[in-house]
Design an enzyme around this catalytic site. Structure first.
Site, PDB file in Angstrom:
ATOM      1  N   CYS A   1     -86.785 -24.405-122.291  1.00 55.74           N
ATOM      2  CA  CYS A   1     -86.598 -25.066-123.584  1.00 55.74           C
ATOM      3  C   CYS A   1     -87.707 -24.674-124.555  1.00 55.74           C
ATOM      4  CB  CYS A   1     -86.565 -26.577-123.397  1.00 55.74           C
ATOM      5  SG  CYS A   1     -86.250 -27.496-124.920  1.00 55.74           S
TER       6      CYS A   1
ATOM      7  N   CYS B   1     -84.835 -33.679-120.985  1.00 53.22           N
ATOM      8  CA  CYS B   1     -84.548 -34.367-122.241  1.00 53.22           C
ATOM      9  C   CYS B   1     -83.100 -34.801-122.392  1.00 53.22           C
ATOM     10  CB  CYS B   1     -84.975 -33.506-123.431  1.00 53.22           C
ATOM     11  SG  CYS B   1     -84.400 -31.796-123.351  1.00 53.22           S
TER      12      CYS B   1
END
Length: 357
Positions: free
Chosen positions: A99, A196
């Site tokens: 990410c 997340c």
């Protein structure tokens, strides 16, 4: 005044990053990176809506422009697909690393630069230093309990060149204090945990929507004794002790996962002891090496962090190819999983990192 786009996650760290830059006179805007849509996957308890509300409230409180940058498709391609493919192939991926490299300091940073901003800023606890030759290095955050250099081990020089880390010189208590003093609306919000887009959801509950269970045998490493059946290799990780389904012996010794035989669909386990086959290792191969600044091209003695929360270990590093190296630890390391990241250091300076083979 530099125009900076701050990646507002909804948490207090990125909020204080925006606050500090604004106080320093930068022209600051905020953006929430949308990476997941609940409509696509209602079983994933995505906390995005609350984070959007919190990040928007921070921007309004600071009086800065705010937008939502929709990168759902890109996130699926670069992070979710990588995560699923890794577990399918018997490795343990690191979505947070991907990410950062592909999304925050990749696609999001490109978006910012293409829309008139000169740099992005995040709430990472790392320190950036500019050298005499104009290159940049990353150092551990002042708060050693929150230091996040490990998660930036795969970020490249051109990515950090136009990135700022305003909370790297602060401790977490100082960040909280600044947030309270400035009456930021999320000043007391708890830190997020886990991946997340999953929220509090268990990774196995997520993966079962992508990977079909393929049961197989559980074999004891060393002597090949059959111990039971597993539900599917993607449900297990190196060093795992709970949830294997094999009881301890009469001496109260517990089994842990020590390996995978992908060809035979076998889960390898052994007792949790220093001499158990496959559990501890002193030598590993790393590949896909990436360096923050200058590449390591000769054998050297440096330090490495095997996992995020691990203390640094002294190693002998020997390049074996353009992006691969042999690493020998001074002290044997427990349950190193293929696909995870080894972060390389020179003291507090982050050098780079690579994947365990």
């Amino acid at each position: 005044m530099k125009k900076i786009l701050v990646a507002l996650s909804g948490g207090v760290d990125s909020a204080v990053a925006a606050l500090r830059l604004k106080d320093l006179g930068y022209d600051v805007s905020g953006a929430y990176i949308r990476t997941w849509m609940n409509e696509e996957m209602p079983f994933a308890d995505c906390p995005a809506q609350q984070d959007i509300e919190d990040s928007r409230a921070v921007a309004e409180h600071l009086g800065i422009d705010y937008e939502i940058v929709n990168l759902v498709n890109e996130y699926r391609e670069h992070v979710v697909n990588y995560l699923v493919a890794g577990y399918k192939n018997g490795i343990t991926p690191n979505p947070d690393m991907m990410c950062n490299r592909e999304m925050k300091f990749g696609i999001f940073q490109d978006y910012a630069l293409n829309n008139g901003f000169e740099a992005i800023a995040t709430g990472h606890y790392v320190r950036k230093c500019t050298n005499d030759d104009g290159s940049h290095d990353l150092f551990s955050g002042m708060d050693r309990n929150k230091d996040q250099t490990y998660f930036l081990a795969m970020v490249r020089q051109e990515q950090i060149r136009q990135a700022l880390f305003p909370v790297g010189e602060l401790t977490k208590p100082e960040v909280r204090e600044l947030a309270l003093e400035s009456k930021l609306p999320n000043a007391t919000k708890k830190d997020s945990q886990g991946i997340c887009f999953l929220g509090d959801m268990n990774i196995n509950n997520f993966l079962e929507h992508y990977i079909e269970d393929t049961p197989g045998d559980i074999i004891r490493a060393g002597d090949g004794k059959w111990l039971g059946r597993h539900r599917g290799l993607h449900r297990y990780t190196m060093g795992q002790r709970r949830g294997i389904g094999v009881p301890s012996n009469t001496d109260n010794e517990f089994y842990v996962v020590t390996g995978f035989n992908m060809e035979r669909n076998e889960l390898l386990v052994a007792f949790d002891k220093p001499d158990s086959p496959g559990l501890f290792t002193s030598e590993v191969e790393v590949y896909g090496l990436s360096f923050v600044n200058k590449a390591l091209t000769q054998e050297c003695r440096i330090e490495a962090r095997p996992r995020y929360r691990d203390v640094s270990q002294k190693i002998t590093y020997t390049p074996t190819g353009e992006d691969s190296a042999n690493v020998v630890f001074d002290e044997p390391q427990r349950a190193l999983a293929a696909g995870q990241i080894l972060a390389l250091y020179d003291g507090d300076k982050l050098l780079g990192g690579g994947f365990y083979r």
